[in-house]
Design a protein around this motif. Structure first.
Motif, short mmCIF file in Angstrom:
data_model
loop_
_atom_site.label_atom_id
_atom_site.label_comp_id
_atom_site.label_asym_id
_atom_site.label_seq_id
_atom_site.Cartn_x
_atom_site.Cartn_y
_atom_site.Cartn_z
N VAL A 109 5.88 1.48 11.44
CA VAL A 109 6.20 0.13 11.94
C VAL A 109 5.98 -0.84 10.78
O VAL A 109 4.96 -0.78 10.10
N SER A 116 -5.45 2.74 9.67
CA SER A 116 -6.70 2.00 9.47
C SER A 116 -7.35 1.69 10.81
O SER A 116 -6.67 1.27 11.75
N ALA A 148 0.83 -1.23 0.00
CA ALA A 148 0.00 0.00 0.00
C ALA A 148 0.85 1.27 0.00
O ALA A 148 0.36 2.34 -0.33
N1 7TS Z 1 0.41 -0.39 5.60
C1 7TS Z 1 0.79 -1.31 6.50
C2 7TS Z 1 2.08 -1.15 7.23
C3 7TS Z 1 -0.06 -2.41 6.74
O1 7TS Z 1 0.32 -3.31 7.64
C4 7TS Z 1 -1.26 -2.54 6.02
C5 7TS Z 1 -2.15 -3.75 6.18
C6 7TS Z 1 -1.61 -1.53 5.13
C7 7TS Z 1 -0.73 -0.48 4.93
C8 7TS Z 1 -2.89 -1.53 4.38
O2 7TS Z 1 -3.94 -1.32 5.28
P1 7TS Z 1 -5.45 -1.41 4.78
O3 7TS Z 1 -6.25 -1.32 6.04
O4 7TS Z 1 -5.68 -0.26 3.87
O5 7TS Z 1 -5.59 -2.74 4.11
N2 7TS Z 1 -1.46 -4.92 6.59
C9 7TS Z 1 -1.90 -6.19 6.57
C10 7TS Z 1 -1.14 -7.25 7.03
O6 7TS Z 1 -0.02 -7.15 7.55
N3 7TS Z 1 -1.83 -8.39 6.85
O7 7TS Z 1 -3.00 -8.09 6.29
C11 7TS Z 1 -3.06 -6.71 6.10
#
Ligand code: 7TS
Length: 420
Positions: A187, A237, A139
């Motif tokens: 993190v 999130s 992301a």
């Molecule tokens: N950045 C980090 C560091 C993340 O851990 C995650 C999701 C995202 C961005 C994206 O977040 P979202 O809520 O927009 O999907 N991480 C994980 C994970 O570690 N296992 O499943 C989702």
């Protein structure tokens, strides 16, 4: 905000959190899986919700639901008050200066895309550079790649060390007059590394480069103060911090958000629409086109109340203890190799088990009631760096127990006997 002070590490188990009572507030933790106690150790993917969050959302639906910002009738006004009240809770939680700086989005992913498209796209061009690190979740990679394709800008990547830390010297060497934005994980989700972001931000700021932090894995576990950090954007999130899915937050410095054009058009983000010209709404609504996730915002507000009542410092201390216990115990299992051994970590233990594919391991552990994540964790470059296709990742929350770590370790022994 930073790592747990050394003195805390010697505290009694779980610092002073009453984990037995806390667990009773999370209905799902009472269920079994394959007849076994559920040890839910996949909190980095998504945490569980306490009754307070579930009740806040169903209470809203039972008593108040109406669309926000649109009606003079009582329900609409109450819904608006609750929705905007949640925004104020978020503001306070991360210590933003103003509610204008708190934009509700679907999650971290959407927040990063918003910055890429609204901040980056109008400003960046060929020769400009965006600097990220090797630790990033997809992301915080792919939105920048899309932006590079659209603008001709170039993505630069700061390398990491064998312990899984972002290499500070290499990072500063990559900062140049061409760098237009730094985007870093606070993190790491795959390894748990707590990046000492203050240092990185200071280095970027000294060169006038704005900084976005991906705080998806930080906000649930550390005290975050966006003013103390001095970052320009901060994304996170709700569903990783005991709140509902479908909502997250983009914090943006007001002066920058003001300059940025809306990234989606529609209702709620306008003051007046005519075919000749449309006047955009004030911040933060300029970035919130359409009916927002109202119940979800209220649920996020309830999650913040819940976390604040426990205390982020106590949460961090309790999780740190679990991390130390789990790190020691998992290594007792022959054939385990830890991936990511930075000295400052959130409660994530990523590892491989010799001769056992992580996917098979995940399946066996599930049969033992242990929920962990196996795979590349949406951080394929991290896997490439450590030359593994995937890892097994146990990620802890304050409601996990040492007994659950023991359950994980026992299940690892079982897996080794079956497949090792
Ligand atoms: N950045 C980090 C560091 C993340 O851990 C995650 C999701 C995202 C961005 C994206 O977040 P979202 O809520 O927009 O999907 N991480 C994980 C994970 O570690 N296992 O499943 C989702």
């Amino acid at each position: 905000m930073s790592a747990v002070p050394a003195a805390r590490k010697t505290r009694a188990p779980h610092a002073d959190l009453d984990v037995a009572t806390i667990r009773r507030e999370f209905p799902v933790l009472e269920r079994t899986v394959h007849g076994k106690h559920l040890a839910y150790l996949d909190n980095a993917a998504s945490s569980q919700r306490p009754r307070a969050v579930i009740d806040a959302m169903s209470g809203y639906y039972e008593t108040t639901h109406a669309n926000v910002h649109r009606g003079v009738h009582t329900l609409s006004q109450e819904a608006t008050d609750s929705f905007e009240g949640a925004r104020e809770k978020v503001r306070r939680f991360i210590n933003a200066r103003s509610m204008k700086e708190i934009v509700f989005v679907r999650g971290t992913t959407e927040a990063v895309n918003l910055v890429a498209q609204s901040f980056g796209r109008p400003r960046f061009g060929p020769g400009d550079e965006i600097l990220i690190s090797w630790l990033e979740h997809h992301a915080n990679i792919v939105p920048w790649q899309l932006l590079c394709e659209q603008t001709g800008a170039t993505l630069k990547v700061a390398p990491i060390t064998l312990r899984g830390e972002v290499d500070y010297d290499a990072f500063t060497a990559l900062l140049s007059p061409r760098t237009k934005l730094v985007a870093l994980a606070h993190v790491s989700n795959a390894l748990g590394t707590i990046v000492p972001v203050r240092r990185f931000i200071q280095a970027a700021k000294a060169r006038g480069v704005p900084v976005l932090l991906d705080g998806a894995q930080a906000v649930p576990h550390l005290e975050v103060d966006v003013q103390a950090l001095d970052c320009d954007f901060y994304a996170f999130s709700s569903h990783k911090m005991c709140g509902p899915t479908g909502i997250g937050v983009l914090y943006g410095r007001e002066a920058l958000l003001r300059e940025m054009p809306p990234w989606q058009g529609g209702g709620d983000m306008i003051l007046a629409v005519a075919f000749e010209k449309t006047l955009y709404n004030d911040l933060p609504w300029k970035f919130e086109a359409g009916t927002p996730a109202i119940a979800e915002a209220i649920g996020l507000g309830a999650a913040i109340d819940y976390l604040e009542a426990l205390g982020m410092e106590r949460i961090a201390a309790a999780e740190h203890e679990l991390l130390e216990y789990a790190t020691a115990r998992v290594q007792e299992v022959p054939g385990v190799r830890l991936v990511g051994t930075a000295p400052e970590k959130a409660a994530v233990v990523s590892f491989t088990l010799e001769h056992v594919h992580p996917h098979d391991l995940g399946t066996i552990l599930d049969h033992e009631g242990v929920a962990i994540r196996t795979g590349h964790h949406c951080a394929m470059p991290v896997m490439d760096f450590f030359n593994v296709p995937a890892t097994a990742r146990a990620s802890f929350a304050f409601y996990n127990t040492r007994a659950e770590v023991d359950q994980l370790v026992a299940a690892l022994h079982t897996a080794r006997e079956m497949l090792g």
